[in-house]
Design a protein around this motif. Structure first.
Motif, PDB file in Angstrom:
ATOM      1  N   SER A 290       1.202  -1.210   0.083  1.00  0.00           N
ATOM      2  CA  SER A 290      -0.227  -0.097   0.483  1.00  0.00           C
ATOM      3  C   SER A 290       0.917   1.424   0.527  1.00  0.00           C
ATOM      4  O   SER A 290       1.966   1.329   0.571  1.00  0.00           O
ATOM      5  CB  SER A 290      -0.960   0.462   0.922  1.00  0.00           C
ATOM      6  OG  SER A 290      -0.132   0.198   2.302  1.00  0.00           O
ATOM      7  N   LEU A 291      -0.014   1.899  -0.192  1.00  0.00           N
ATOM      8  CA  LEU A 291       1.197   3.290  -0.463  1.00  0.00           C
ATOM      9  C   LEU A 291       0.251   4.089   0.485  1.00  0.00           C
ATOM     10  O   LEU A 291      -1.170   4.934  -0.084  1.00  0.00           O
ATOM     11  CB  LEU A 291       1.211   4.150  -1.957  1.00  0.00           C
ATOM     12  CG  LEU A 291       1.769   5.314  -2.252  1.00  0.00           C
ATOM     13  CD1 LEU A 291       2.531   5.315  -3.019  1.00  0.00           C
ATOM     14  CD2 LEU A 291       0.961   6.580  -1.226  1.00  0.00           C
ATOM     15  N   LEU A 292       0.961   5.262   1.490  1.00  0.00           N
ATOM     16  CA  LEU A 292       0.232   6.276   2.396  1.00  0.00           C
ATOM     17  C   LEU A 292       0.467   7.364   2.094  1.00  0.00           C
ATOM     18  O   LEU A 292       1.783   7.493   1.546  1.00  0.00           O
ATOM     19  CB  LEU A 292       0.275   5.789   3.669  1.00  0.00           C
ATOM     20  CG  LEU A 292      -0.194   4.885   4.268  1.00  0.00           C
ATOM     21  CD1 LEU A 292       0.721   3.287   3.692  1.00  0.00           C
ATOM     22  CD2 LEU A 292      -0.549   4.384   5.143  1.00  0.00           C
TER      23      LEU A 292
ATOM     24  N   LEU B 177      -3.833   4.051  -0.325  1.00  0.00           N
ATOM     25  CA  LEU B 177      -4.314   3.378  -1.326  1.00  0.00           C
ATOM     26  C   LEU B 177      -3.343   2.137  -1.359  1.00  0.00           C
ATOM     27  O   LEU B 177      -2.421   1.857  -1.799  1.00  0.00           O
ATOM     28  CB  LEU B 177      -3.842   3.802  -2.432  1.00  0.00           C
ATOM     29  CG  LEU B 177      -3.781   6.280  -1.992  1.00  0.00           C
ATOM     30  CD1 LEU B 177      -3.079   7.102  -2.841  1.00  0.00           C
ATOM     31  CD2 LEU B 177      -5.639   6.380  -2.852  1.00  0.00           C
ATOM     32  N   THR B 178      -4.727   1.426  -2.038  1.00  0.00           N
ATOM     33  CA  THR B 178      -4.666   0.069  -2.347  1.00  0.00           C
ATOM     34  C   THR B 178      -3.877  -1.034  -3.561  1.00  0.00           C
ATOM     35  O   THR B 178      -3.674  -1.411  -4.145  1.00  0.00           O
ATOM     36  CB  THR B 178      -4.923  -0.770  -1.275  1.00  0.00           C
ATOM     37  OG1 THR B 178      -6.072  -0.601  -1.018  1.00  0.00           O
ATOM     38  CG2 THR B 178      -3.664  -0.783  -0.516  1.00  0.00           C
TER      39      THR B 178
ATOM     40  N   LEU C 154      -3.393   6.281  -7.034  1.00  0.00           N
ATOM     41  CA  LEU C 154      -2.428   5.476  -7.319  1.00  0.00           C
ATOM     42  C   LEU C 154      -2.453   4.862  -8.708  1.00  0.00           C
ATOM     43  O   LEU C 154      -3.686   4.469  -9.533  1.00  0.00           O
ATOM     44  CB  LEU C 154      -2.081   4.736  -5.990  1.00  0.00           C
ATOM     45  CG  LEU C 154      -1.497   3.397  -6.244  1.00  0.00           C
ATOM     46  CD1 LEU C 154      -0.033   3.871  -5.732  1.00  0.00           C
ATOM     47  CD2 LEU C 154      -1.646   2.011  -5.510  1.00  0.00           C
ATOM     48  N   ASP C 155      -1.683   4.420  -9.672  1.00  0.00           N
ATOM     49  CA  ASP C 155      -1.438   3.999 -10.886  1.00  0.00           C
ATOM     50  C   ASP C 155      -0.099   2.788  -9.865  1.00  0.00           C
ATOM     51  O   ASP C 155       1.297   3.471 -10.200  1.00  0.00           O
ATOM     52  CB  ASP C 155      -0.494   4.570 -11.876  1.00  0.00           C
ATOM     53  CG  ASP C 155      -0.534   4.058 -13.070  1.00  0.00           C
ATOM     54  OD1 ASP C 155      -0.474   3.111 -13.456  1.00  0.00           O
ATOM     55  OD2 ASP C 155      -0.427   4.815 -13.588  1.00  0.00           O
TER      56      ASP C 155
ATOM     57  N   ILE D 271      -0.079  10.687  -6.475  1.00  0.00           N
ATOM     58  CA  ILE D 271      -0.142  11.652  -7.175  1.00  0.00           C
ATOM     59  C   ILE D 271      -1.257  12.364  -5.701  1.00  0.00           C
ATOM     60  O   ILE D 271      -2.678  11.923  -5.271  1.00  0.00           O
ATOM     61  CB  ILE D 271      -0.837  12.993  -7.677  1.00  0.00           C
ATOM     62  CG1 ILE D 271      -1.776  12.042  -8.615  1.00  0.00           C
ATOM     63  CG2 ILE D 271       0.254  12.540  -9.373  1.00  0.00           C
ATOM     64  CD1 ILE D 271      -2.668  13.149  -9.963  1.00  0.00           C
ATOM     65  N   LEU D 272      -1.038  13.696  -5.316  1.00  0.00           N
ATOM     66  CA  LEU D 272      -1.915  14.025  -4.035  1.00  0.00           C
ATOM     67  C   LEU D 272      -2.041  15.093  -4.271  1.00  0.00           C
ATOM     68  O   LEU D 272      -1.069  16.013  -4.889  1.00  0.00           O
ATOM     69  CB  LEU D 272      -1.004  14.089  -2.917  1.00  0.00           C
ATOM     70  CG  LEU D 272      -1.591  14.937  -1.675  1.00  0.00           C
ATOM     71  CD1 LEU D 272      -2.713  14.196  -0.744  1.00  0.00           C
ATOM     72  CD2 LEU D 272      -0.934  14.864  -0.879  1.00  0.00           C
TER      73      LEU D 272
END
Lengths: 109, 114
Positions: free
Chosen positions: A32-34, A49-50, A65-66, A73-74
Motif C-alpha cells: 500500500s501507499l500512504l 491507497l492499495t 495510485l498507478d 499523486i496528491l
C-alpha cells in the motif's frame, strides 16, 4: 534498493491555487501507499491507497495510485494557508514503511 | 483513545553519552516502529518490534538498539552518542503492521548532541 522519491522538493503557491504532489516508488512486495501531512509535529495520516485508479478524496484533498507506472499523486484544490506543511509519501511492504523525503508546501495569503 | 506518547520530548546530551527514549503505543497496537528524522535524510527506518520481538531493522549501526515490553511499550537506546545522532526520533504504532495497516505517529523526541 527500495526507494520512494517525491517531487517537487518544495513548492510555494498562493491561496486558492491547486497543487499536485508526486510520489514514485520502487519497492519489493508493495502492499500500500500512504500519504501523511507533517506540520511542526508528528506526521498525521491522510490517505492509504492499495488499488490502482481509485481516487481517495477528503474535502479539498484527493489522491490516486498507478501501480503499473509505480506512482501516486496528491492533489490539493483551493489551497489555504493551513495547508502549509511537509507532505510525506510512504510505501508499506508488510515488513516496514519506506518514506520519501517529503514535499514542503508553503501557501502564501 | 489516547494517541502514541513519547518521552522525553526534548533531550540534550554530549558526545559519548548514551540515551534511552520511550514510546507507548495506542492501546491494542502491537507493532512499534522507530524512525530517525533529519532535515537532509528525511524519515529513516530504525527498527520495528512486534510482540516483544524485533522483526525488521534498518541500516543503522549497532549503537542503536531497542526493545519492546509485554505491554507493547518500547524503548530505544543509543550508545556512544555522536554529533550526527542529533535528530527527531519518531515512534509509530500500528495494529500489527500488515498490508492494510496505518501507522500512527507520536510527537517525537528531539535529541540534541553537543
Amino acid at each position: 534498493e527500495d526507494k520512494v522519491v517525491q517531487s517537487p522538493l518544495s513548492l510555494v503557491v498562493h491561496e486558492g491555487d491547486t497543487v499536485t504532489l508526486n510520489c514514485s516508488y520502487e519497492v519489493t512486495n508493495f502492499r500500500s501507499l500512504l500519504w501523511y501531512k507533517q506540520e511542526k509535529k508528528a506526521p498525521t495520516f491522510l490517505f492509504m491507497l492499495t488499488s490502482s485508479g481509485i481516487e481517495k478524496k477528503s474535502g479539498r484533498l484527493s489522491s490516486i495510485l498507478d501501480k503499473k507506472e509505480l506512482f501516486s499523486i496528491l492533489n490539493i484544490t483551493a489551497t489555504q494557508t493551513g495547508d502549509s506543511a511537509v507532505y510525506l509519501c510512504a510505501t508499506n511492504t508488510g515488513n516496514q514503511f519506506y518514506f520519501g523525503t517529503g514535499t514542503s508546501l508553503t501557501v502564501i495569503p | 483513545k489516547a494517541g502514541v506518547t513519547q518521552t522525553p520530548r526534548y533531550l540534550i546530551k554530549t558526545r559519548g553519552q548514551q540515551v534511552t527514549l520511550s514510546c507507548s503505543p495506542i492501546s491494542g497496537h502491537r507493532s512499534v516502529s522507530w524512525y530517525q528524522q533529519t532535515p537532509g535524510q528525511g524519515l529513516q527506518f530504525l527498527f520495528e518490534y512486534f510482540s516483544e520481538t524485533q522483526r525488521n531493522k534498518g541500516n543503522f549501526p549497532g549503537r542503536f538498539s531497542g526493545r519492546q515490553f509485554s505491554n507493547s511499550r518500547s524503548e530505544m537506546n543509543v550508545s556512544t552518542l555522536e554529533l550526527g545522532d542529533s535528530a527527531l526520533y519518531l515512534c509509530a504504532s500500528s495494529l500489527k503492521l500488515t498490508s492494510t495497516d496505518t501507522q500512527y505517529f507520536g510527537p517525537g523526541t528531539r535529541l540534541t548532541v553537543l
